[in-house]
Write an enzyme that holds these catalytic residues in place. Structure first.
Site, PDB file in Angstrom:
ATOM      1  N   ASP A   1      -3.943   8.392  -9.429  1.00 54.42           N
ATOM      2  CA  ASP A   1      -2.914   8.355  -8.389  1.00 54.42           C
ATOM      3  C   ASP A   1      -1.512   8.354  -9.004  1.00 54.42           C
ATOM      4  OD1 ASP A   1      -2.300   8.043  -5.563  1.00 54.42           O
ATOM      5  OD2 ASP A   1      -1.606   6.024  -6.061  1.00 54.42           O
TER       6      ASP A   1
ATOM      7  N   GLU B   1      -2.464  13.148  -9.782  1.00 52.08           N
ATOM      8  CA  GLU B   1      -1.645  13.573  -8.650  1.00 52.08           C
ATOM      9  C   GLU B   1      -0.188  13.578  -9.085  1.00 52.08           C
ATOM     10  OE1 GLU B   1       0.185  12.009  -4.498  1.00 52.08           O
ATOM     11  OE2 GLU B   1      -0.111  10.769  -6.250  1.00 52.08           O
TER      12      GLU B   1
ATOM     13  N   ASP C   1      -2.586  13.242   2.313  1.00 56.08           N
ATOM     14  CA  ASP C   1      -1.137  13.090   2.204  1.00 56.08           C
ATOM     15  C   ASP C   1      -0.346  14.172   2.914  1.00 56.08           C
ATOM     16  OD1 ASP C   1      -1.149  10.724   0.749  1.00 56.08           O
ATOM     17  OD2 ASP C   1      -1.390  11.762  -1.152  1.00 56.08           O
TER      18      ASP C   1
HETATM   19  C1  NOJ Z   1      -0.530   9.098  -3.616  1.00 61.11           C
HETATM   20  C2  NOJ Z   1      -1.662   8.911  -2.692  1.00 61.11           C
HETATM   21  O1  NOJ Z   1      -2.361  10.085  -2.563  1.00 61.11           O
HETATM   22  C3  NOJ Z   1      -1.050   8.405  -1.437  1.00 61.11           C
HETATM   23  O2  NOJ Z   1      -1.905   8.450  -0.366  1.00 61.11           O
HETATM   24  C4  NOJ Z   1      -0.564   7.043  -1.729  1.00 61.11           C
HETATM   25  O3  NOJ Z   1       0.117   6.555  -0.620  1.00 61.11           O
HETATM   26  C5  NOJ Z   1       0.414   7.037  -2.874  1.00 61.11           C
HETATM   27  N1  NOJ Z   1      -0.015   7.836  -3.975  1.00 61.11           N
HETATM   28  C6  NOJ Z   1       0.632   5.655  -3.361  1.00 61.11           C
HETATM   29  O4  NOJ Z   1      -0.560   5.113  -3.826  1.00 61.11           O
HETATM   30  C1  NOJ Z   2       0.622   4.251   3.802  1.00 63.74           C
HETATM   31  C2  NOJ Z   2      -0.134   5.420   3.275  1.00 63.74           C
HETATM   32  O1  NOJ Z   2      -1.051   5.822   4.215  1.00 63.74           O
HETATM   33  C3  NOJ Z   2      -0.800   5.089   1.995  1.00 63.74           C
HETATM   34  O2  NOJ Z   2      -1.430   6.212   1.493  1.00 63.74           O
HETATM   35  C4  NOJ Z   2       0.209   4.565   1.029  1.00 63.74           C
HETATM   36  O3  NOJ Z   2      -0.391   4.096  -0.152  1.00 63.74           O
HETATM   37  C5  NOJ Z   2       1.066   3.504   1.592  1.00 63.74           C
HETATM   38  N1  NOJ Z   2       1.597   3.865   2.856  1.00 63.74           N
HETATM   39  C6  NOJ Z   2       2.213   3.187   0.648  1.00 63.74           C
HETATM   40  O4  NOJ Z   2       2.782   1.957   0.972  1.00 63.74           O
END
Ligand code: NOJ
Ligand code: NOJ
Ligand code: CA
Length: 739
Positions: A264, A292, A364
């Site tokens: 991530d 990512e 995302d």
């Molecule tokens: C990328 C992930 O794919 C996303 O969903 C997440 O919110 C952020 N990194 C933070 O972990």
């Molecule tokens: C919500 C998102 O859905 C998740 O992917 C992400 O990690 C957090 N927001 C970040 O705070």
């Protein structure tokens, strides 16, 4: 009745066992990658909470009560999906033809909901971990996780975990960045702040976490790495405890038998540290790693993304391509010329182009069907993802046209969290299901897709015809995105041998057949069609298509994939152009070889790569494939150069400093910025620093260079600096710039 049911199940299992058994015997995948090498995979991405509820007893666990919404109206609470649910749906995934599942993070997430302006939010997505050594109780336990790996294996599916290497959980709410080590409290963000000090080199206020506020300038390399991503408690990987915690946690999953790791937010983590992480992993187990890195083709840091993928042993998700795909297939704001340019760009920039991880939908971004109402265009873009250079990911539910078009707080239709609906249908007869299944089969049957280079055969604003070719194996794909008009093209060149080719998809997406005469064909492509034509050659020698991983040190297990290796073991040769080493072979089949990286290998001057060649038992030798050689066990070292003002290393805007030196990890003295370590960071001019992954316990000579991105460095004058790296932990060395 009951016993008949059991008998039927037994019969199916038996048949499955036979199928898997025979495919193993003939295809011969390596022990490291029993479901085939990563380039042949079709990855299916699952948000565990939203896939299938296979165990209702864990929906509202005593450890973290009240985070479950049985009405499924709050999209940011748990909805019940779990690891047992994935196990229950393995037959469905097998039927779809997927060979790997990438599951959302399974680590224990915070136990409370956070009250925000958009309502209560829980860590249902998994990106708010608090204990990396414990499995989230809404999803299962270590025993369900082990069971998933073992059951998946029966269906020829491998498991990829999502490792949150950048942060734990929100620093300012919920559990305030609470961190646990297998149940034992370590710290939280406010507590950690009390012990944080400013590092004299990196200028980061840090302890276990970095305490530098949130990222505001997303183009500043220091900010992006040392500040918080949103409000998420940012790990200081240069703290020896954090370094060990993240690596040791990973080892638990490697031991459980995972086949891959999705990392991530790697754009926000020190690349030098990530390379030591990759080295740690590969010394334990050969798995496929991809990060990512959020970036578009036009951003300055796209350059860094390319360098990261080419240098860290970790591939990346092809986010730049996804953005172009949306513009071409959903919005029509770009044409097939743009798509062709994008393909040319990534295939020439990335050294291991067929390891990029391609996708259209994810957790995302809004799902394609929330952006476009055209099912035909959706089929076209799925077909593209399945056949373009790289490894395809199918986001759960794409095969069922799953989407939910509510608008989120950022004004995005179908954006997070509405791109994460509960899976509700499991129809194996939809066109999308059949399409994915057919192309998954083709990826296994014709190695042009897994290993082939790409050539543009025809492009216009609406039509793209591209060819994948691996030695004699050819797959030719023609897409006409015009939904109303057929398009006639004539005298298009192809490597397909002369003959008639019917559409491999059998007209599923309106495709048609062609006749190749004299290496050319003419065809009228129906509106909204995808045609796939293919030719499978008999290997005329050992054809090497892939190496996994792309980086390693003496003692590591490496897999070579391709075809025509023969059933009798031959030799694996490693050459630097002057000397050649013969590696110990531990597995040999017609398509897959495993060898142990020998010790004492040296890389050429200015380079950190060697070439790996297969020599068949009958003496026939293969093409060579590049492998990044590490000279020892890697540790992170912080290199600093001070007082550059008034020296050759004094920069003007647009220039950066770089590190080069006497070991392969420091590029063996290359002055090229594509090889030397950097760009270095400059939080306190005129001092610069960089974190490099270098061998432990090693005497290193080094120098700094000055150059713009992509350029060749101007050398620091004077004699080399020298440093002996420690045997463990994090090294640091600070020198004054030579005059
Ligand atoms: C990328 C992930 O794919 C996303 O969903 C997440 O919110 C952020 N990194 C933070 O972990
Ligand atoms: C919500 C998102 O859905 C998740 O992917 C992400 O990690 C957090 N927001 C970040 O705070
Ligand atoms: Ca459940």
């Amino acid at each position: 009745m009951r016993s008949r049911k059991i008998a039927a199940i037994l019969a199916i299992l038996l048949l499955l066992g036979v199928l898997i058994g025979t495919s193993q015997a003939t295809a011969g995948p390596s022990p490291s990658y029993p479901t085939g090498d990563p380039q042949t995979w079709v990855i299916y991405q699952i948000v565990i909470d939203r896939f299938y509820d296979g165990n209702t007893s864990n929906n509202n666990p005593a450890k973290s009560p009240g985070l479950y919404d049985p009405t499924k109206t709050n999209w940011r609470l748990y909805w019940g999906g779990d690891i047992d649910g994935i196990i229950a749906k393995l037959p469905y995934l097998y039927e779809l033809g997927v060979t790997a599942i990438w599951i959302s993070p399974v680590f224990d997430n915070i136990d409370v909901a956070i009250n925000t302006s958009s309502g209560l939010q829980a860590g249902y997505h998994g990106y708010w971990p608090k204990d990396f050594k414990v499995i989230e109780e809404h999803f299962g336990s270590w025993s369900t996780f082990y069971k998933l790996i073992q059951e998946a294996r029966k269906y020829n599916i491998t498991v990829i975990i999502d490792f949150v290497v950048n942060h734990s959980n929100p620093s300012d709410a919920g559990e305030y960045g609470a961190l646990y080590d297998n149940g034992t409290f370590v710290t939280d963000y406010p507590t950690d702040a009390k012990y944080a000090t400013v590092d004299p080199i990196t200028r980061s206020l840090s302890n276990i976490y970095n305490h530098n506020g949130g990222i505001t300038n997303w183009n500043d390399r220091w900010e992006v790495r040392y500040k918080n991503l949103f409000n998420l408690a940012d790990f200081n990987q240069l703290n020896p405890w954090v370094d060990r915690y993240l690596k040791e946690s990973t080892a638990l999953y490697l031991k459980a038998g995972i086949g891959g790791i999705r990392l991530d937010a790697v754009k926000h983590v020190e690349p030098g540290w990530l390379k030591t992480y990759a080295d740690y992993v590969y010394a334990i187990k050969n798995v496929f790693m991809f990060g990512e890195w959020y970036q578009s083709f036009n951003d300055e840091m796209y350059w860094d993304m390319v360098k990261f993928a080419n240098d860290s042993g970790i591939s990346v998700i092809n986010i730049p391509l996804q953005q172009v795909l949306v513009d071409v297939f959903a919005y029509d704001t770009k044409t097939m010329y743009d798509l062709d340019n994008a393909v040319k760009k990534y295939t020439s920039n990335f050294m291991w182009q067929n390891k990029l991880v391609n996708f259209i939908d994810s957790h995302d971004v809004p799902r394609f069907l929330s952006l476009s109402k055209s099912i035909t265009r959706f089929h076209q873009v799925l077909a593209f993802v399945m056949t373009a250079p790289g490894i395809p990911v199918i986001y759960y539910g794409d095969e069922q046209y799953l989407h939910y078009d509510a608008t989120n707080e950022f004004g995005q239709v179908g954006g997070d969290p509405y791109n994460r609906p509960m899976m509700t249908s499991w129809d194996t007869t939809t066109t999308a299901f059949k399409l994915i299944k057919a192309l998954a089969q083709l990826r296994r049957a014709n190695t042009a897709l897994a290993y082939g280079l790409v050539t543009t055969r025809y492009v216009s604003s609406d039509v793209y015809i591209f060819e994948r070719k691996f030695f004699g194996n050819v797959v030719l794909v023609a897409i006409n995105r015009n939904l109303n008009s057929p398009v006639a093209v004539s005298n298009v060149y192809t490597s397909l041998p002369d003959g008639v080719y019917s559409d491999y998809l059998g007209g599923l997406i309106n495709g048609t057949s062609i006749k190749v005469v004299g290496g050319k064909f003419s065809v009228t492509l129906p509106p909204g069609s995808v045609s796939v034509w293919q030719y499978k050659a008999v290997p005329s020698g050992p054809w090497v298509g892939a190496i996994d991983p792309t980086m390693g040190r003496a003692g590591n297990v490496v897999v070579i994939s391709g075809e025509g290796f023969g059933s009798q073991p031959g030799q694996v040769l490693i050459t630097n152009g002057q000397s050649t080493w013969s590696a110990t072979v531990t597995y040999w089949s017609d398509k897959s070889i495993e060898f142990i990286v020998p010790s004492g290998v040296t890389t050429p001057l200015n380079d950190n790569h060697v070439t790996v060649i297969v020599k068949r038992a009958d003496g026939a030798t293969s093409n060579g494939i590049a492998f990044q050689y590490l000279s020892g066990r890697q540790i992170p070292v912080i290199f600093e150069v001070q007082n550059t003002k008034g020296t050759t290393l004094e920069t003007v805007p647009g220039e950066f400093l770089w590190l080069t030196g006497s070991v392969p990890e420091l590029s063996n003295w290359s002055p090229a910025t594509t090889r030397a370590v950097g760009p270095m960071l400059c939080p306190a001019w005129p001092n610069w620093f960089v974190v490099a992954s270098v061998p432990a316990n090693t005497y290193i000579e080094f120098k700094f260079l000055k150059a713009p991105l992509g350029g060749t460095g101007v050398w620091e004058p004077g004699s080399n600096h020298a440093y002996t790296t420690p045997s463990d932990g994090i090294g640091r060395v600070s020198v004054t710039a030579n005059g």
